[in-house]
Design a protein around this motif. Structure first.
Motif, PDB file in Angstrom:
ATOM      1  N   PRO A  57       0.820  -1.212   0.000  1.00 21.40           N
ATOM      2  CA  PRO A  57       0.000   0.000   0.000  1.00 21.40           C
ATOM      3  C   PRO A  57       0.846   1.250   0.000  1.00 21.40           C
ATOM      4  O   PRO A  57       1.993   1.257   0.464  1.00 21.40           O
ATOM      5  CB  PRO A  57      -0.809  -0.129   1.296  1.00 21.40           C
ATOM      6  CG  PRO A  57       0.043  -0.974   2.184  1.00 21.40           C
ATOM      7  CD  PRO A  57       0.766  -1.928   1.274  1.00 21.40           C
ATOM      8  N   GLY A  58       0.267   2.352  -0.512  1.00 15.38           N
ATOM      9  CA  GLY A  58       0.927   3.637  -0.454  1.00 15.38           C
ATOM     10  C   GLY A  58       0.806   4.229   0.933  1.00 15.38           C
ATOM     11  O   GLY A  58       0.187   3.660   1.841  1.00 15.38           O
ATOM     12  N   SER A  59       1.390   5.391   1.120  1.00 15.82           N
ATOM     13  CA  SER A  59       1.287   6.074   2.398  1.00 15.82           C
ATOM     14  C   SER A  59      -0.127   6.606   2.584  1.00 15.82           C
ATOM     15  O   SER A  59      -0.916   6.675   1.648  1.00 15.82           O
ATOM     16  CB  SER A  59       2.290   7.227   2.462  1.00 15.82           C
ATOM     17  OG  SER A  59       1.919   8.241   1.542  1.00 15.82           O
ATOM     18  N   ASP A  60      -0.455   6.989   3.807  1.00 18.03           N
ATOM     19  CA  ASP A  60      -1.778   7.552   4.071  1.00 18.03           C
ATOM     20  C   ASP A  60      -2.035   8.795   3.226  1.00 18.03           C
ATOM     21  O   ASP A  60      -3.160   9.067   2.830  1.00 18.03           O
ATOM     22  CB  ASP A  60      -1.912   7.906   5.555  1.00 18.03           C
ATOM     23  CG  ASP A  60      -1.953   6.674   6.444  1.00 18.03           C
ATOM     24  OD1 ASP A  60      -1.693   6.808   7.640  1.00 18.03           O
ATOM     25  OD2 ASP A  60      -2.238   5.584   5.909  1.00 18.03           O
ATOM     26  N   GLU A  61      -0.970   9.540   2.935  1.00 20.57           N
ATOM     27  CA  GLU A  61      -1.143  10.752   2.160  1.00 20.57           C
ATOM     28  C   GLU A  61      -1.372  10.447   0.686  1.00 20.57           C
ATOM     29  O   GLU A  61      -2.169  11.094   0.012  1.00 20.57           O
ATOM     30  CB  GLU A  61       0.096  11.651   2.297  1.00 20.57           C
ATOM     31  CG  GLU A  61       0.301  12.224   3.697  1.00 20.57           C
ATOM     32  CD  GLU A  61       0.911  11.215   4.661  1.00 20.57           C
ATOM     33  OE1 GLU A  61       1.405  10.169   4.196  1.00 20.57           O
ATOM     34  OE2 GLU A  61       0.873  11.470   5.882  1.00 20.57           O
ATOM     35  N   ASP A  62      -0.657   9.453   0.189  1.00 20.58           N
ATOM     36  CA  ASP A  62      -0.726   9.163  -1.233  1.00 20.58           C
ATOM     37  C   ASP A  62      -1.864   8.215  -1.591  1.00 20.58           C
ATOM     38  O   ASP A  62      -2.409   8.276  -2.692  1.00 20.58           O
ATOM     39  CB  ASP A  62       0.600   8.548  -1.707  1.00 20.58           C
ATOM     40  CG  ASP A  62       1.761   9.503  -1.547  1.00 20.58           C
ATOM     41  OD1 ASP A  62       2.892   9.002  -1.386  1.00 20.58           O
ATOM     42  OD2 ASP A  62       1.536  10.722  -1.589  1.00 20.58           O
ATOM     43  N   GLY A  64      -3.527   4.540  -2.628  1.00 20.89           N
ATOM     44  CA  GLY A  64      -3.124   3.641  -3.695  1.00 20.89           C
ATOM     45  C   GLY A  64      -2.148   2.580  -3.215  1.00 20.89           C
ATOM     46  O   GLY A  64      -2.235   2.079  -2.101  1.00 20.89           O
ATOM     47  N   GLY A  65      -1.209   2.247  -4.075  1.00 19.02           N
ATOM     48  CA  GLY A  65      -0.232   1.213  -3.787  1.00 19.02           C
ATOM     49  C   GLY A  65       0.181   0.546  -5.080  1.00 19.02           C
ATOM     50  O   GLY A  65      -0.168   0.984  -6.181  1.00 19.02           O
ATOM     51  N   ARG A  66       0.925  -0.536  -4.965  1.00 19.27           N
ATOM     52  CA  ARG A  66       1.425  -1.213  -6.157  1.00 19.27           C
ATOM     53  C   ARG A  66       1.628  -2.693  -5.867  1.00 19.27           C
ATOM     54  O   ARG A  66       1.835  -3.101  -4.720  1.00 19.27           O
ATOM     55  CB  ARG A  66       2.755  -0.590  -6.602  1.00 19.27           C
ATOM     56  CG  ARG A  66       3.896  -0.853  -5.643  1.00 19.27           C
ATOM     57  CD  ARG A  66       5.149  -0.067  -5.970  1.00 19.27           C
ATOM     58  NE  ARG A  66       6.272  -0.462  -5.108  1.00 19.27           N
ATOM     59  CZ  ARG A  66       6.443  -0.033  -3.872  1.00 19.27           C
ATOM     60  NH1 ARG A  66       5.568   0.804  -3.317  1.00 19.27           N
ATOM     61  NH2 ARG A  66       7.495  -0.439  -3.171  1.00 19.27           N
ATOM     62  N   ARG A  95      -5.879  -3.447  -5.495  1.00 17.08           N
ATOM     63  CA  ARG A  95      -5.413  -4.452  -4.543  1.00 17.08           C
ATOM     64  C   ARG A  95      -6.203  -5.753  -4.535  1.00 17.08           C
ATOM     65  O   ARG A  95      -5.745  -6.749  -3.988  1.00 17.08           O
ATOM     66  CB  ARG A  95      -5.309  -3.890  -3.122  1.00 17.08           C
ATOM     67  CG  ARG A  95      -6.574  -3.838  -2.308  1.00 17.08           C
ATOM     68  CD  ARG A  95      -6.340  -3.336  -0.883  1.00 17.08           C
ATOM     69  NE  ARG A  95      -5.724  -2.016  -0.857  1.00 17.08           N
ATOM     70  CZ  ARG A  95      -5.247  -1.432   0.232  1.00 17.08           C
ATOM     71  NH1 ARG A  95      -5.276  -2.055   1.393  1.00 17.08           N
ATOM     72  NH2 ARG A  95      -4.719  -0.229   0.191  1.00 17.08           N
TER      73      ARG A  95
END
Length: 289
Positions: A57-62, A64-66, A95
């Motif tokens: 997962p991405g950060s709370d600010e960003d 999303g994720g990959r 996800r």
């Protein structure tokens, strides 16, 4: 209102292998994946997780994720099955893998509710890639499948072909679910069953904005107008919100007050294979005759 847990048990093409420390390890056919799972607060059964890929997962600010892959997988997807339905699984940017395995007890329950009807009329709102639609179409259901995403509806059509159900009476509709339901009310339509799985937030094909807390009461109210004393069910699932099953149960009870039958509510959960513990995934409410 007594709360009930509907449990997705492992089957040949899917299983929750292990979970803990905020992650889960699942098998999708021959491939294994790790995904974030905030509700898995306990320790996993094993620290040795051998997976083909993991969603980071991405950060709370960003947000999303990959996906990060340790072993090759078919990027175009691979076929899986549930009972007599076939569909394609693939690693999406959101996800998940193209279907929701925790819905399997819901599909079975819906089939039971209309088992004595040769051609029940059923609507699937926010129908995604159509596994729930095809689960009912395979048993004779005359289906209306509604989703705002053209890509999801096209995936549903492909899944119908994969399942050998392309000739079944399914209307594949790309539309805003709330607007379509309101039009069905004005048309005087009725259904034997309705399944709805709304997102927390979404946009319709013409930019319509959907916010669950704002839109759900009106949508459930319109769904009740498409049901009558001979209808069999309305099933609602809610994911990823700070909301109680009791809250949506009472909402369902108020909306269905003019119909005979009962209202129930509870949680969806998936049973872990290694220890048998239950991982909660969503809340639900349903009316049935």
């Amino acid at each position: 209102m007594t709360l009930e847990t509907l449990i997705a048990e492992p089957w040949a093409d899917y299983g929750l292998i292990d979970c803990g420390h905020g992650r889960k390890l699942e098998r999708y056919g021959r491939y294994r994946f790790i995904r974030p799972e905030p509700q898995a607060m306990w320790a996993p059964a094993s620290d040795d997780w051998d997976a083909h890929g993991e969603f980071v997962p991405g950060s709370d600010e960003d947000g999303g994720g990959r996906w990060e892959f340790a072993k090759p997988i078919p990027r175009e997807g691979w076929p899986l099955g549930w009972d007599d339905v076939r569909f394609t699984a693939h690693c999406t940017p959101f996800r998940h893998l193209g279907f929701f395995p925790d819905m399997s007890p819901v599909w079975s329950w819906m089939r039971d509710q209309v088992s004595d009807l040769p051609h029940p009329a059923i609507m699937n709102l926010f129908g995604y890639t159509g596994v729930g639609t095809l689960a009912m179409a395979a048993r004779g259901g005359e289906m209306v499948h509604v989703d705002a995403s053209k890509k999801s509806v096209e995936a549903g059509r492909r899944n119908a072909t994969l399942s050998g159900l392309a000739d079944r009476p399914v209307r594949w509709i790309i539309d805003d679910a709330a607007k379509f339901t309101a039009r069905e009310v004005r048309r005087g339509r009725r259904y034997d069953g309705i399944l709805l799985d709304p997102p927390k937030y979404g946009r319709g094909p013409e930019g319509e904005v959907w916010k669950l807390e704002e839109g759900l009461p009106g949508l459930i109210g319109d769904c009740s107008k498409l049901l009558d004393a001979e209808s069999r069910f309305c099933f609602l699932t809610v994911y990823a919100v700070r909301m109680s099953a009791l809250a949506i149960g009472e909402l369902m009870r108020q909306a269905m007050a003019g119909l005979p039958g009962k209202v129930e509510a509870g949680e969806l959960a998936v049973r872990e294979e290694r220890r048998g513990l239950l991982l909660p995934t969503a809340i639900w409410a349903r009316w049935s005759r």
